[in-house]
Write a protein that holds these residues in place. Structure first.
Motif, PDB file in Angstrom:
ATOM      1  N   GLY A 123      -3.705  23.812  18.968  1.00 38.43           N
ATOM      2  CA  GLY A 123      -2.625  22.883  18.643  1.00 38.43           C
ATOM      3  C   GLY A 123      -1.371  23.542  18.116  1.00 38.43           C
ATOM      4  N   GLN A 124      -1.412  24.833  17.905  1.00 39.75           N
ATOM      5  CA  GLN A 124      -0.252  25.570  17.399  1.00 39.75           C
ATOM      6  C   GLN A 124       0.770  25.735  18.524  1.00 39.75           C
ATOM      7  OE1 GLN A 124      -1.222  29.538  16.133  1.00 39.75           O
ATOM      8  NE2 GLN A 124       0.330  29.506  14.547  1.00 39.75           N
ATOM      9  N   THR A 125       2.049  25.570  18.201  1.00 41.57           N
ATOM     10  CA  THR A 125       3.130  25.686  19.180  1.00 41.57           C
ATOM     11  C   THR A 125       4.062  26.808  18.781  1.00 41.57           C
ATOM     12  OG1 THR A 125       3.007  23.305  19.507  1.00 41.57           O
ATOM     13  CG2 THR A 125       4.936  24.402  20.379  1.00 41.57           C
ATOM     14  N   LYS A 126       4.361  27.701  19.729  1.00 44.12           N
ATOM     15  CA  LYS A 126       5.239  28.834  19.465  1.00 44.12           C
ATOM     16  C   LYS A 126       6.046  29.176  20.705  1.00 44.12           C
ATOM     17  CE  LYS A 126       2.580  31.302  15.994  1.00 44.12           C
ATOM     18  NZ  LYS A 126       2.032  32.584  15.602  1.00 44.12           N
ATOM     19  N   ILE A 127       7.089  29.992  20.503  1.00 47.93           N
ATOM     20  CA  ILE A 127       7.839  30.538  21.628  1.00 47.93           C
ATOM     21  C   ILE A 127       6.999  31.667  22.216  1.00 47.93           C
ATOM     22  CG2 ILE A 127       9.913  31.782  22.321  1.00 47.93           C
ATOM     23  CD1 ILE A 127      11.389  30.286  20.108  1.00 47.93           C
ATOM     24  N   ASP A 128       6.873  31.681  23.514  1.00 51.10           N
ATOM     25  CA  ASP A 128       6.081  32.695  24.205  1.00 51.10           C
ATOM     26  C   ASP A 128       7.010  33.827  24.621  1.00 51.10           C
ATOM     27  OD1 ASP A 128       4.351  34.185  25.721  1.00 51.10           O
ATOM     28  OD2 ASP A 128       4.049  32.664  27.258  1.00 51.10           O
ATOM     29  N   GLU A 129       6.966  34.911  23.870  1.00 44.66           N
ATOM     30  CA  GLU A 129       7.840  36.064  24.133  1.00 44.66           C
ATOM     31  C   GLU A 129       7.509  36.746  25.468  1.00 44.66           C
ATOM     32  OE1 GLU A 129      10.407  36.693  22.215  1.00 44.66           O
ATOM     33  OE2 GLU A 129       9.853  35.320  20.613  1.00 44.66           O
ATOM     34  N   THR A 130       6.234  36.774  25.827  1.00 44.33           N
ATOM     35  CA  THR A 130       5.811  37.479  27.039  1.00 44.33           C
ATOM     36  C   THR A 130       5.888  36.612  28.282  1.00 44.33           C
ATOM     37  OG1 THR A 130       3.488  36.849  26.801  1.00 44.33           O
ATOM     38  CG2 THR A 130       4.200  38.875  25.702  1.00 44.33           C
ATOM     39  N   GLY A 131       5.802  35.296  28.106  1.00 45.29           N
ATOM     40  CA  GLY A 131       5.790  34.392  29.244  1.00 45.29           C
ATOM     41  C   GLY A 131       4.430  34.305  29.908  1.00 45.29           C
ATOM     42  N   LYS A 132       3.406  34.885  29.272  1.00 43.39           N
ATOM     43  CA  LYS A 132       2.072  34.924  29.876  1.00 43.39           C
ATOM     44  C   LYS A 132       0.969  34.453  28.933  1.00 43.39           C
ATOM     45  CE  LYS A 132       3.389  38.788  32.776  1.00 43.39           C
ATOM     46  NZ  LYS A 132       3.090  40.160  33.186  1.00 43.39           N
ATOM     47  N   ALA A 133       1.304  33.896  27.802  1.00 41.75           N
ATOM     48  CA  ALA A 133       0.293  33.483  26.831  1.00 41.75           C
ATOM     49  C   ALA A 133      -0.552  32.347  27.394  1.00 41.75           C
ATOM     50  CB  ALA A 133       0.959  33.038  25.533  1.00 41.75           C
ATOM     51  N   GLN A 134      -1.815  32.324  26.983  1.00 38.06           N
ATOM     52  CA  GLN A 134      -2.723  31.267  27.404  1.00 38.06           C
ATOM     53  C   GLN A 134      -2.342  29.965  26.715  1.00 38.06           C
ATOM     54  OE1 GLN A 134      -5.502  31.351  29.500  1.00 38.06           O
ATOM     55  NE2 GLN A 134      -4.809  33.387  30.106  1.00 38.06           N
ATOM     56  N   GLY A 135      -2.278  28.889  27.454  1.00 34.21           N
ATOM     57  CA  GLY A 135      -1.973  27.587  26.874  1.00 34.21           C
ATOM     58  C   GLY A 135      -1.009  26.813  27.742  1.00 34.21           C
ATOM     59  N   ARG A 136      -0.716  25.614  27.315  1.00 34.95           N
ATOM     60  CA  ARG A 136       0.190  24.721  28.027  1.00 34.95           C
ATOM     61  C   ARG A 136       1.621  25.169  27.768  1.00 34.95           C
ATOM     62  NH1 ARG A 136       0.961  21.016  31.838  1.00 34.95           N
ATOM     63  NH2 ARG A 136       2.320  19.327  31.219  1.00 34.95           N
TER      64      ARG A 136
ATOM     65  N   ARG B  61       2.973  16.105  18.605  1.00 30.97           N
ATOM     66  CA  ARG B  61       4.157  16.436  17.812  1.00 30.97           C
ATOM     67  C   ARG B  61       4.470  17.924  17.870  1.00 30.97           C
ATOM     68  NH1 ARG B  61       4.319  14.022  12.092  1.00 30.97           N
ATOM     69  NH2 ARG B  61       6.490  14.518  12.481  1.00 30.97           N
ATOM     70  N   VAL B  62       5.763  18.225  17.768  1.00 33.59           N
ATOM     71  CA  VAL B  62       6.231  19.609  17.725  1.00 33.59           C
ATOM     72  C   VAL B  62       7.058  19.756  16.447  1.00 33.59           C
ATOM     73  CG1 VAL B  62       7.651  21.335  18.877  1.00 33.59           C
ATOM     74  CG2 VAL B  62       6.279  19.758  20.232  1.00 33.59           C
ATOM     75  N   SER B  63       6.747  20.783  15.655  1.00 31.72           N
ATOM     76  CA  SER B  63       7.420  20.946  14.368  1.00 31.72           C
ATOM     77  C   SER B  63       8.886  21.336  14.557  1.00 31.72           C
ATOM     78  CB  SER B  63       6.704  21.994  13.518  1.00 31.72           C
ATOM     79  OG  SER B  63       6.875  23.270  14.091  1.00 31.72           O
ATOM     80  N   THR B  64       9.683  21.039  13.553  1.00 32.71           N
ATOM     81  CA  THR B  64      11.103  21.375  13.605  1.00 32.71           C
ATOM     82  C   THR B  64      11.307  22.888  13.590  1.00 32.71           C
ATOM     83  OG1 THR B  64      11.258  21.143  11.199  1.00 32.71           O
ATOM     84  CG2 THR B  64      11.870  19.234  12.520  1.00 32.71           C
ATOM     85  N   GLU B  65      10.335  23.637  13.038  1.00 35.00           N
ATOM     86  CA  GLU B  65      10.438  25.096  13.021  1.00 35.00           C
ATOM     87  C   GLU B  65      10.483  25.662  14.439  1.00 35.00           C
ATOM     88  OE1 GLU B  65       7.951  23.558  11.132  1.00 35.00           O
ATOM     89  OE2 GLU B  65       8.996  23.737   9.220  1.00 35.00           O
ATOM     90  N   VAL B  66       9.759  25.032  15.353  1.00 31.00           N
ATOM     91  CA  VAL B  66       9.752  25.494  16.744  1.00 31.00           C
ATOM     92  C   VAL B  66      11.142  25.290  17.358  1.00 31.00           C
ATOM     93  CG1 VAL B  66       8.785  25.084  19.043  1.00 31.00           C
ATOM     94  CG2 VAL B  66       7.294  25.083  17.047  1.00 31.00           C
ATOM     95  N   TYR B  67      11.739  24.128  17.117  1.00 29.56           N
ATOM     96  CA  TYR B  67      13.082  23.870  17.640  1.00 29.56           C
ATOM     97  C   TYR B  67      14.104  24.821  17.037  1.00 29.56           C
ATOM     98  CZ  TYR B  67      11.292  19.535  19.673  1.00 29.56           C
ATOM     99  OH  TYR B  67      10.593  18.628  20.408  1.00 29.56           O
ATOM    100  N   GLU B  68      13.993  25.085  15.734  1.00 28.87           N
ATOM    101  CA  GLU B  68      14.916  26.001  15.071  1.00 28.87           C
ATOM    102  C   GLU B  68      14.770  27.419  15.623  1.00 28.87           C
ATOM    103  OE1 GLU B  68      13.951  25.487  10.958  1.00 28.87           O
ATOM    104  OE2 GLU B  68      14.921  23.529  10.847  1.00 28.87           O
ATOM    105  N   ALA B  69      13.519  27.861  15.817  1.00 31.59           N
ATOM    106  CA  ALA B  69      13.285  29.195  16.383  1.00 31.59           C
ATOM    107  C   ALA B  69      13.816  29.279  17.812  1.00 31.59           C
ATOM    108  CB  ALA B  69      11.789  29.509  16.355  1.00 31.59           C
ATOM    109  N   LEU B  70      13.692  28.201  18.546  1.00 30.06           N
ATOM    110  CA  LEU B  70      14.183  28.161  19.911  1.00 30.06           C
ATOM    111  C   LEU B  70      15.707  28.274  19.953  1.00 30.06           C
ATOM    112  CD1 LEU B  70      13.121  27.858  22.781  1.00 30.06           C
ATOM    113  CD2 LEU B  70      13.236  25.399  22.516  1.00 30.06           C
TER     114      LEU B  70
END
Length: 88
Positions: free
Chosen positions: A32-45, A72-81
């Motif tokens: 359920g954790q959401t992050k920016i994928d730096e590699t573009g190859k991480a496992q997940g949706r 839901r997606v946390s505001t931290e993800v949007y800020e990091a994006l």
């Protein structure tokens, strides 16, 4: 001699098909954790956004990222994006 085509992905902000290499990928892991994928190859949706602050803001406003991940997606993800897009 054939040239290899770059795969296309849809930006969740502007809904245009763009080369994958020109987009930023956000991934939701199985836990359920959401992050920016730096590699573009991480496992997940994954979901893709243009390197354009307007597209990120539109995705926030319409809830496109949360809809893509069906949660839901946390505001931290949007800020990091936004930080990632502003600094090439």
């Amino acid at each position: 001699m054939s040239l290899k085509k770059s795969p296309l992905r849809m930006c969740i902000g502007c809904r245009q098909m763009i080369e994958k290499s020109r987009l930023v990928r956000v991934v939701r892991f199985a836990d359920g954790q959401t992050k920016i994928d730096e590699t573009g190859k991480a496992q997940g949706r994954g979901a893709y956004v243009c390197r354009n602050p307007e597209c990120v803001q539109k995705a926030v406003k319409t809830g496109a990222l949360a809809r893509s991940f069906k949660g839901r997606v946390s505001t931290e993800v949007y800020e990091a994006l936004l930080k990632r897009i502003e600094v090439p």
